[in-house]
Design a protein around this motif. Structure first.
Motif, PDB file in Angstrom:
ATOM      1  N   UNK A 107      47.802  42.171   9.175  1.00  0.00           N
ATOM      2  CA  UNK A 107      47.275  43.248   8.243  1.00  0.00           C
ATOM      3  C   UNK A 107      48.397  43.607   7.414  1.00  0.00           C
ATOM      4  N   UNK A 108      48.606  43.839   5.944  1.00  0.00           N
ATOM      5  CA  UNK A 108      49.492  44.447   5.229  1.00  0.00           C
ATOM      6  C   UNK A 108      49.138  45.986   5.193  1.00  0.00           C
ATOM      7  N   UNK A 109      50.221  46.685   4.830  1.00  0.00           N
ATOM      8  CA  UNK A 109      50.068  48.216   4.656  1.00  0.00           C
ATOM      9  C   UNK A 109      48.959  48.566   3.644  1.00  0.00           C
ATOM     10  N   UNK A 110      48.361  49.608   3.903  1.00  0.00           N
ATOM     11  CA  UNK A 110      47.227  50.190   3.222  1.00  0.00           C
ATOM     12  C   UNK A 110      47.686  50.329   1.638  1.00  0.00           C
ATOM     13  N   UNK A 111      49.008  50.386   1.425  1.00  0.00           N
ATOM     14  CA  UNK A 111      49.342  50.293  -0.038  1.00  0.00           C
ATOM     15  C   UNK A 111      49.212  49.198  -0.623  1.00  0.00           C
ATOM     16  N   UNK A 112      49.008  47.943  -0.121  1.00  0.00           N
ATOM     17  CA  UNK A 112      48.986  46.681  -0.867  1.00  0.00           C
ATOM     18  C   UNK A 112      47.976  46.456  -1.889  1.00  0.00           C
ATOM     19  N   UNK A 113      48.261  46.025  -3.077  1.00  0.00           N
ATOM     20  CA  UNK A 113      47.266  45.735  -3.869  1.00  0.00           C
ATOM     21  C   UNK A 113      46.090  44.926  -3.264  1.00  0.00           C
ATOM     22  N   UNK A 114      44.812  45.024  -3.896  1.00  0.00           N
ATOM     23  CA  UNK A 114      43.905  44.022  -3.365  1.00  0.00           C
ATOM     24  C   UNK A 114      44.056  42.631  -3.816  1.00  0.00           C
ATOM     25  N   UNK A 115      44.429  42.492  -5.084  1.00  0.00           N
ATOM     26  CA  UNK A 115      44.999  41.110  -5.451  1.00  0.00           C
ATOM     27  C   UNK A 115      46.074  40.403  -4.438  1.00  0.00           C
ATOM     28  N   UNK A 116      45.771  39.118  -4.772  1.00  0.00           N
ATOM     29  CA  UNK A 116      46.979  38.392  -3.508  1.00  0.00           C
ATOM     30  C   UNK A 116      48.157  38.230  -4.175  1.00  0.00           C
ATOM     31  N   UNK A 117      49.286  38.593  -3.381  1.00  0.00           N
ATOM     32  CA  UNK A 117      50.499  38.793  -3.664  1.00  0.00           C
ATOM     33  C   UNK A 117      51.193  37.487  -4.024  1.00  0.00           C
ATOM     34  N   UNK A 118      50.693  36.289  -3.276  1.00  0.00           N
ATOM     35  CA  UNK A 118      51.169  35.317  -3.168  1.00  0.00           C
ATOM     36  C   UNK A 118      50.722  34.369  -4.390  1.00  0.00           C
ATOM     37  N   UNK A 119      49.239  34.236  -4.916  1.00  0.00           N
ATOM     38  CA  UNK A 119      48.676  33.372  -5.642  1.00  0.00           C
ATOM     39  C   UNK A 119      48.282  33.719  -7.065  1.00  0.00           C
ATOM     40  N   UNK A 120      48.578  35.008  -7.167  1.00  0.00           N
ATOM     41  CA  UNK A 120      47.893  35.362  -8.646  1.00  0.00           C
ATOM     42  C   UNK A 120      49.034  35.954  -9.564  1.00  0.00           C
ATOM     43  N   UNK A 121      48.860  35.428 -10.825  1.00  0.00           N
ATOM     44  CA  UNK A 121      49.937  36.110 -11.977  1.00  0.00           C
ATOM     45  C   UNK A 121      49.223  36.298 -13.094  1.00  0.00           C
TER      46      UNK A 121
END
Length: 608
Positions: free
Chosen positions: A159-173
């Motif tokens: 689980x990433x920290x609560x501050x992480x955006x809800x969009x995927x870090x890896x797949x969305x640009x």
């Protein structure tokens, strides 16, 4: 102004050429020859932009406005009008995104990172089927789909920290300006020097510098994916670092993008995904039932140090106190980082050959030592540099807590109870070393009571076993008991104590064993030492003895090794109150006792 009217169209024209020139073949990727051909055709245009950056602050300010203007970008590139050429160009752009494992946010529903289910170790691979022993090598962007095809249950991500955006870090640009798409194509074309020079020449403009840094962070996962696939990873790595060092060396800017763009979350997640693509099942302890996974040191990712630019960036931002403070306060990030470190725990396992000499000697061991030093130890030292005063006690408590949790998960995953598997050794225990060094810092600098950061006796007994196994294995190697494993095993033993590595390897191990010796029952500790060194049967008053686990020719050297280890345990005080000056003096005396040394050779031989 004419420049503000012409420049957007000029830059859009450049982007169109980049779109049209990039063809994604069915094989690995476009050939270097094709890419260079496109770049050669565009050299006059890029040189023109580069010349504009040299015309002073006013022109750079105009360029900044053009590059970051979202409305201009939308109007010119959306592909919604009647212009067939623009439509085709936009389609090529979307194809390039898709072929890179990226999607536009509107293209699909984006899910957050999956949490581990209750009671599930984030270090374990769940659901091994039959005799499947390794993780298939998969691209991190397609990991969930491909894991099942390898006969494995899906790996649960931390689980990433609560501050992480809800969009995927890896797949969305999603690109909203010329600057963002220009950087995308710069990455896609593997950082051509002309483009890099143009983008860096704009950095004196502060508004541009902030915008470019945010754009660079936005593309960080894509940089990692491109770097992994590159056939010229060394050149690309150097150019990445050439850019990033100018962005992340500024503490104020690093702090700003950490707060506004979740820089720490992105960096840690990208590193985690990068390593997840080369995991194999660990054979340490319980080979059949182990649920632990480790990095495969034979993969190009590790052998070629492909991870180096990303780790270098992470070390760079951790040098800033304000950023390191946020990292040490964020419990989610610490859990994720310990999960990353666990991938190196127990890697490059050595199994003692008892019958025949190995046919081929693996040379992956240096990649393993380099990986632990660069990816685990150097970030650790960066964090420790911010834990020097009493006011930072809570940071150390956080790290110690999550380190112990990760260690317990590791013991569970390898099915460890109380005895190590015979004839196995790994020199790589980064979780133990994190715990040891933060323990040392807590007592030495932060005035914490040692007992307040120690686990219970049972856990302390477990913590002792694997570092002790390394010390016993060193004696075995020096006694030629591992001779059938070839010269590489001696290379590992030498590297473990070598001056560039000892600070991060044997020194923390010895300190942890000293702590265990001081808190465990003395009889238990001493008997454990002699058992690991296989010399218990020698310690008898009888006229004859029978050693069932050690040949007679090795008895004397192993007993000497055990006694030498006890002397080291009692005499080495690197983390037991010695000042830095005392440590330096002791190391200089030790080196000069053996031979005359020049000043430069002393600098090479003494670890700082």
């Amino acid at each position: 102004m004419m420049s503000e009217f012409v420049l957007p169209r000029f830059i859009f024209c450049l982007i169109q050429y980049l779109r049209e020139g990039y063809n994604e073949p069915a094989a690995d990727g476009p050939s270097e020859k094709d890419l260079n051909k496109v770049l050669q055709l565009l050299e006059p245009q890029i040189s023109f932009l580069e010349d504009l950056t040299k015309m002073g602050g006013a022109m750079r300010s105009v360029l900044t406005q053009v590059l970051t203007n979202q409305q201009n970008y939308k109007d010119l590139t959306s592909g919604l009008g009647e212009n067939a050429c623009v439509k085709k160009s936009h389609e090529k752009y979307l194809i390039a995104l898709k072929s890179s494992g990226l999607t536009y946010p509107e293209d699909k529903l984006v899910y957050g990172v999956q949490e581990p289910s209750a009671g599930t170790s984030s270090l374990a691979v769940q659901g091994f089927v039959g005799a499947t022993g390794t993780l298939g090598q998969v691209d991190s962007s397609d990991e969930d789909d491909q894991d099942g095809s390898q006969g494995l249950g899906k790996r649960k991500r931390v689980k990433l920290s609560s501050g992480t955006k809800d969009q995927s870090i890896m797949d969305v640009l999603k690109h909203k300006s010329f600057l963002e798409e220009l950087l995308f194509w710069t990455i896609k074309y593997e950082f051509p020097q002309k483009m890099v020079t143009f983008l860096l020449n704009m950095l004196p403009d502060q508004e541009y510098k902030v915008a470019f840094t945010k754009t660079f962070v936005q593309h960080y996962a894509f940089i990692m994916k491109t770097l992994k696939k590159s056939h010229e990873s060394d050149t690309m790595s150097n150019r990445i670092v050439h850019i990033s060092v100018q962005l992340f060396s500024n503490e104020e800017l690093a702090r700003q993008v950490t707060e506004e763009c979740q820089l720490l979350d992105i960096m840690v997640t990208v590193l985690l995904y990068m390593m997840e693509s080369c995991l194999i099942k660990s054979e340490l302890q319980d080979e059949e039932n182990s649920l632990h996974v480790v990095v495969n040191c034979g993969e190009a990712l590790l052998k070629n140090n492909t991870y180096w630019p990303l780790v270098s960036d992470f070390i760079n931002i951790l040098s800033h106190q304000s950023v390191a403070k946020r990292f040490l306060e964020d419990h989610g990030l610490l859990v994720t980082w310990m999960n990353f470190v666990s991938f190196f725990q127990g890697m490059n396992l050595n199994k003692r050959e008892l019958n025949e000499h190995v046919e081929f000697e693996s040379q992956t061991y240096y990649a393993a030592f380099a990986a632990e030093l660069e990816a685990c130890a150097q970030p650790m030292w960066g964090l420790l540099s911010h834990c020097k005063v009493r006011e930072t006690q809570e940071y150390t408590r956080n790290v110690v807590r999550y380190c112990l949790e990760a260690l317990q998960d590791w013991f569970d995953a390898i099915n460890f109870v109380d005895e190590p598997a015979p004839n196995q050794v790994t020199f790589h225990l980064p979780l133990h070393r994190y715990y040891a060094m933060f323990l040392s810092k807590a007592v030495k600098c932060q005035e914490l009571d040692l007992d307040s950061v120690l686990p219970d006796q049972e856990m302390l007994m477990k913590l002792m076993i694997h570092p002790l196994q390394i010390q016993a294995s060193l004696a075995e190697i020096h006694s030629n008991m591992w001779v059938r494993n070839g010269l590489q095993i001696k290379g590992q033993a030498m590297t473990y104590v070598q001056s560039h590595f000892c600070n991060s390897m044997i020194d923390p191990d010895i300190y942890l064993l000293q702590v265990c010796a001081s808190r465990l029952d003395p009889d238990y500790f001493i008997s454990s030492v002699f058992e690991r060194f296989k010399v218990v049967d020698l310690l008898t008053m009888a006229s004859q003895h029978q050693n069932t686990v050690l040949d007679a020719e090795h008895e004397r050297s192993m007993l000497e090794g055990a006694l030498t280890f006890l002397v080291i345990l009692l005499s080495l005080r690197l983390h037991l109150g010695m000042s830095d000056d005392e440590i330096l003096r002791a190391e200089m005396v030790a080196q000069l006792c053996m031979n005359d040394r020049t000043h430069s050779s002393l600098l090479d031989l003494i670890s700082f």
